[in-house]
Every structure is written in C-alpha cells, then in structure tokens.
Design an enzyme around this catalytic site. Structure first.
Site, short mmCIF file in Angstrom:
data_model
loop_
_atom_site.label_atom_id
_atom_site.label_comp_id
_atom_site.label_asym_id
_atom_site.label_seq_id
_atom_site.Cartn_x
_atom_site.Cartn_y
_atom_site.Cartn_z
CB VAL A 24 27.23 5.68 -44.31
CG1 VAL A 24 28.58 5.81 -43.53
CG2 VAL A 24 26.17 6.50 -43.88
CB SER A 116 23.13 5.91 -34.64
OG SER A 116 22.02 6.93 -34.35
CB SER A 117 23.15 11.23 -32.40
OG SER A 117 22.12 10.98 -33.40
CB CYS A 118 19.31 7.16 -31.58
SG CYS A 118 20.00 5.73 -32.29
CE1 TYR A 145 20.09 1.69 -36.48
CE2 TYR A 145 19.56 3.93 -35.34
CZ TYR A 145 20.47 3.17 -36.35
OH TYR A 145 21.29 3.85 -36.93
CE LYS A 149 23.74 1.21 -35.70
NZ LYS A 149 24.69 0.94 -36.56
CG HIS A 188 16.50 8.44 -41.96
ND1 HIS A 188 17.52 7.72 -42.35
CD2 HIS A 188 16.35 8.13 -40.74
CE1 HIS A 188 18.10 6.80 -41.41
NE2 HIS A 188 17.36 7.05 -40.36
NE ARG A 196 5.10 14.24 -47.95
CZ ARG A 196 4.88 15.19 -47.16
NH1 ARG A 196 6.00 15.50 -46.13
NH2 ARG A 196 3.53 16.12 -47.12
CG ASP A 278 6.92 18.77 -33.19
OD1 ASP A 278 6.80 18.52 -34.55
OD2 ASP A 278 6.79 19.97 -32.81
N1 LIG Z 1 21.34 7.32 -42.45
C1 LIG Z 1 21.59 8.13 -41.26
O1 LIG Z 1 21.06 9.49 -40.98
C2 LIG Z 1 22.60 7.57 -40.17
C3 LIG Z 1 22.62 8.22 -39.02
C4 LIG Z 1 23.80 7.85 -37.93
C5 LIG Z 1 24.27 6.70 -38.21
N2 LIG Z 1 24.13 6.01 -39.22
C6 LIG Z 1 24.76 4.57 -39.51
O2 LIG Z 1 25.55 4.60 -40.40
C7 LIG Z 1 25.54 3.17 -40.85
C8 LIG Z 1 25.28 3.10 -42.61
O3 LIG Z 1 23.66 3.69 -42.62
P1 LIG Z 1 23.15 4.12 -43.94
O4 LIG Z 1 22.47 5.09 -43.81
O5 LIG Z 1 24.29 3.99 -45.09
O6 LIG Z 1 22.13 2.84 -44.44
P2 LIG Z 1 21.77 1.99 -45.68
O7 LIG Z 1 21.78 3.10 -46.88
O8 LIG Z 1 20.48 1.55 -45.33
O9 LIG Z 1 22.86 1.01 -45.91
C9 LIG Z 1 23.03 -0.10 -44.90
C10 LIG Z 1 23.74 -1.12 -45.53
O10 LIG Z 1 23.59 -2.42 -44.57
C11 LIG Z 1 23.37 -3.46 -45.37
N3 LIG Z 1 22.83 -4.48 -44.57
C12 LIG Z 1 21.72 -4.39 -44.22
N4 LIG Z 1 21.45 -5.78 -43.55
C13 LIG Z 1 22.42 -6.52 -43.83
C14 LIG Z 1 22.47 -7.74 -43.72
N5 LIG Z 1 21.74 -8.44 -43.00
N6 LIG Z 1 23.67 -8.33 -44.15
C15 LIG Z 1 24.35 -7.76 -44.78
N7 LIG Z 1 24.33 -6.22 -45.19
C16 LIG Z 1 23.28 -5.83 -44.48
C17 LIG Z 1 22.83 -3.07 -46.75
O11 LIG Z 1 23.13 -4.02 -47.80
P3 LIG Z 1 22.34 -4.23 -48.95
O12 LIG Z 1 22.23 -2.94 -49.62
O13 LIG Z 1 23.45 -5.10 -50.08
O14 LIG Z 1 21.10 -4.95 -48.74
C18 LIG Z 1 23.24 -1.73 -47.08
O15 LIG Z 1 24.47 -1.54 -47.65
C19 LIG Z 1 24.54 2.39 -39.91
O16 LIG Z 1 25.59 1.79 -38.99
C20 LIG Z 1 23.78 3.70 -39.57
O17 LIG Z 1 23.32 3.03 -38.20
C21 LIG Z 1 23.19 6.40 -40.23
#
Ligand SMILES: NC(=O)c1ccc[n+]([C@@H]2O[C@H](COP(=O)([O-])OP(=O)(O)OC[C@H]3O[C@@H](n4cnc5c(N)ncnc54)[C@H](OP(=O)(O)O)[C@@H]3O)[C@@H](O)[C@H]2O)c1
Length: 321
Positions: A24, A116-118, A145, A149, A188, A196, A278
């Site tokens: 994101v 997040s929606s959760c 989580y 949030k 996810h 897969r 599920d």
């Molecule tokens: N993915 C979904 O389906 C989804 C759905 C709803 C909401 N969201 C929300 O969207 C946001 C981003 O999610 P995403 O899917 O993009 O996740 P992601 O791809 O795993 O990215 C998470 C980011 O957080 C950083 N991070 C994690 N731990 C850290 C720490 N201790 N210090 C500094 N940075 C840290 C990571 O940095 P590094 O890469 O440098 O380690 C990474 O860039 C989150 O708030 C999540 O709750 C996601």
C-alpha cells in the site's frame, strides 16, 4: 460529516509515507509522485524501526514532515494472525502510537491512519457501516491486529478532541496489488491463490485444492485505488469517525479462483479441503460515505488480477515469499 471540507496539499510539502516499501505504501508513493509531490520521505524498517519511540521522534525532529500517511504495519493472513496475536497487537500498537504521537508533537498539518475492515464486529449488519464500530466483538482469529487497529481510530479521535489535530483514519477492505506478500502459508488469500495457481501450472497439476468450501464472499480492492483514496481523503475528509474504502461488491472465492485460473492458464479441476475453516460468510463494507464525497475505485477486479499477475511474472526473482 462535512461534505464541503477542502484542503490543498502544496506540491512541495514534505510527506512522510510510513511503510513506503509495502504494497500500500509504495502505491501511495507512486500516486503522490504522479500528482507532482516531490518532497516525499520514507524509511525501511531496517533503517527506522517505528516500534522504537526515541528513534521515531528523532526522525521527526530531523525530517520535520508536514504530512504523515501511516501505511506501516505488521500485516498477515488469518493463519499468521492466529499464530501470533501478541506480536500483531504489540507491534502495531507501538508503531501507530509512536507515529501519531510524533505527528501531534511536531505539529503536522494532517495525518492519515490506515486501519482495516477487521476493526468491525463479526455481528455487524451488512454492508458494514462506519457506525458499527465498537458495537460488538471482533473476529477471534485476528483479534490482536484488529484491536490494535481499533485503538488507532481512538487515538486519532483523542488527538483531534484534545489537541485539535486534523488527523483522520480510513478502513480499507481486502487489498491486492503490486509488491504483495506471496508467502505461503501465513499470507493473504489473494496472493497465496495466485502463487499456488502459478505453481500448479508450472508443475503440470491437473487439480487445484481450494481451502474450505470457497463459497465465502470477499471484497477486493487494488492497492492503487487505496492510494488514490488516501490522497483524496487528505484533501476532502476531516472527521474523527473512520471512513471505509471499499470496492462496493464482493466475489465468491471459487469465482475469484476461476478468474485467476483463466489469467494464469490453469485448465485443471478444482477440489476443496473441507477441514479448513471458511471464516465469516461475507464482510462487505458500506462505502457510501466516501462515495458521497465523490470518490470511487477505478480498477476492476479482472483488470486488477491481470495487472498483478504481470507484475508477479516480471518480479519472479524478488517477490516477497
Ligand atoms: N493488505 C491488505 O489486504 C490490507 C487490507 C486492509 C488494510 N491494510 C492496511 O494497509 C497498511 C499497509 O498494508 P500492506 O498490505 O501494504 O502491508 P505490507 O506490504 O506488509 O507493508 C507494510 C509496511 O510496514 C513496514 N513495517 C512493518 N513493520 C515495521 C516496523 N517495525 N518499523 C517500520 N516499518 C515497518 C514495512 O516496512 P519494510 O518493508 O521496510 O520492512 C512495510 O513497508 C496496513 O496498515 C494494513 O493494516 C492492508
């Protein structure tokens, strides 16, 4: 909710995108760049661990950002969450508390907290409106989580109430996009299914196993659309209530698999592992609020699947696994 709120973000504003290397955060970075913002700042977790309060405050003192977008989080799928609720709770709480406290302390103009929606209860009426927040218990498998949030929403509200901070929180539905985490297991559903299926084609498998009945419905949005919505909300939304960012429709997992199989070229049969849970049947969100402000998603699911699969193929050596 005010519908007449307008805020101009100057193109030279310093925007700190926390989590800028994630799925994101990187989409938000690209979206801001495309809009002409040229003073963006981000740090890898290896350079700045946002769980470390002193390091986070030092970073804000040095960089003096004007805006914060918090897209940094410990993120995982149902199995990853269920296995480590304490880590998901503690890591996420610390990161967001440090970031939002620092944003308040250093007088940032605006901040956006992504939840997040959760955060919504499993008992919420469908489609899930923002008004369902805190009206019942959250899903047990990812309560660490979800509670972290939910606390972020309260922190935004508390900072607004006590200090007048113009901070907001937004709740996206299930997301997919470039740079997703394709880890199996623990990730996810979307990226795991894509990887897969790809591996099934490579192995010449003639059957693909779907976990559970595949009849659950899920709402999927491309991360680029969330990035677009994030910029939109900073310009147009100023309220303590969380605001949903959803696709507006759901898809059955069996149908999602079939769509992916078409794109990936899997021509075999499908079977089901009914020993796997599920999850809730449906958790579609009501995104009427953001729609009423004039925002809507631009990337349909079939285009989105193709785009992400192309990205996946082009990044075989480096995708997260
Ligand atoms: N993915 C979904 O389906 C989804 C759905 C709803 C909401 N969201 C929300 O969207 C946001 C981003 O999610 P995403 O899917 O993009 O996740 P992601 O791809 O795993 O990215 C998470 C980011 O957080 C950083 N991070 C994690 N731990 C850290 C720490 N201790 N210090 C500094 N940075 C840290 C990571 O940095 P590094 O890469 O440098 O380690 C990474 O860039 C989150 O708030 C999540 O709750 C996601």
């Amino acid at each position: 909710m005010r519908t007449d709120f307008r805020h101009e973000i100057p193109t030279d504003a310093k925007v700190f995108i926390a989590g800028h290397r994630g799925m994101v955060g990187s989409a938000i970075w690209r979206r801001f760049e495309a809009e002409g913002y040229h003073n963006l700042v981000g740090r890898r977790s290896s350079d700045l661990d946002l769980r470390d309060r002193d390091a986070t405050f030092d970073f804000f003192a040095q960089q003096k950002p004007d805006y914060l977008i918090d897209a940094a989080a410990k993120v995982g799928g149902i199995y990853g969450n269920d296995a480590a609720p304490a880590d998901f709770l503690s890591d996420n709480l610390r990161m967001q508390v440090n970031l939002l406290d620092a944003a308040k302390e250093f007088g940032l103009t605006r901040a956006l907290f992504l939840g997040s929606s959760c955060i919504y209860p499993t008992t919420a009426p469908l489609p899930i409106s923002e008004d369902s927040f805190m009206t019942g218990p959250v899903e047990q498998t990812n309560f660490g989580y979800a509670i972290a949030k939910a606390t972020g929403v309260f922190q935004v509200q508390a900072l607004r109430q006590q200090y007048g901070c113009s901070f907001i929180s937004a709740m996206p539905c299930n997301l997919y996009g470039f740079g997703d985490n394709f880890t199996i297991p623990g990730g996810h559903a979307f990226p795991m299914l894509m990887r897969r299926l790809h591996e099934a084609v490579q192995a010449g498998d003639d059957d693909f196993l779907i976990y559970g009945t595949g009849t659950t419905l899920r709402e999927y949005l491309h991360a680029d659309d969330v990035a677009d919505a994030s910029l939109f909300l900073l310009r147009r939304y100023d309220d303590g209530a969380p605001i949903n960012i959803g696709a507006g429709s759901e898809i059955e997992i069996n149908k999602l698999v079939a769509m992916m199989a078409d794109v990936i070229g899997f021509e075999g049969s499908f079977s089901h592992d009914l020993s796997k849970p599920d999850g809730v049947k449906s958790k579609i969100m009501d995104s009427g609020r953001i729609r009423s402000l004039g925002w809507e998603p631009k990337i349909g699911l079939s285009d989105g699947i193709r785009l992400v699969y192309d990205w996946f193929l082009a990044n075989q050596d480096s995708y997260r696994r």
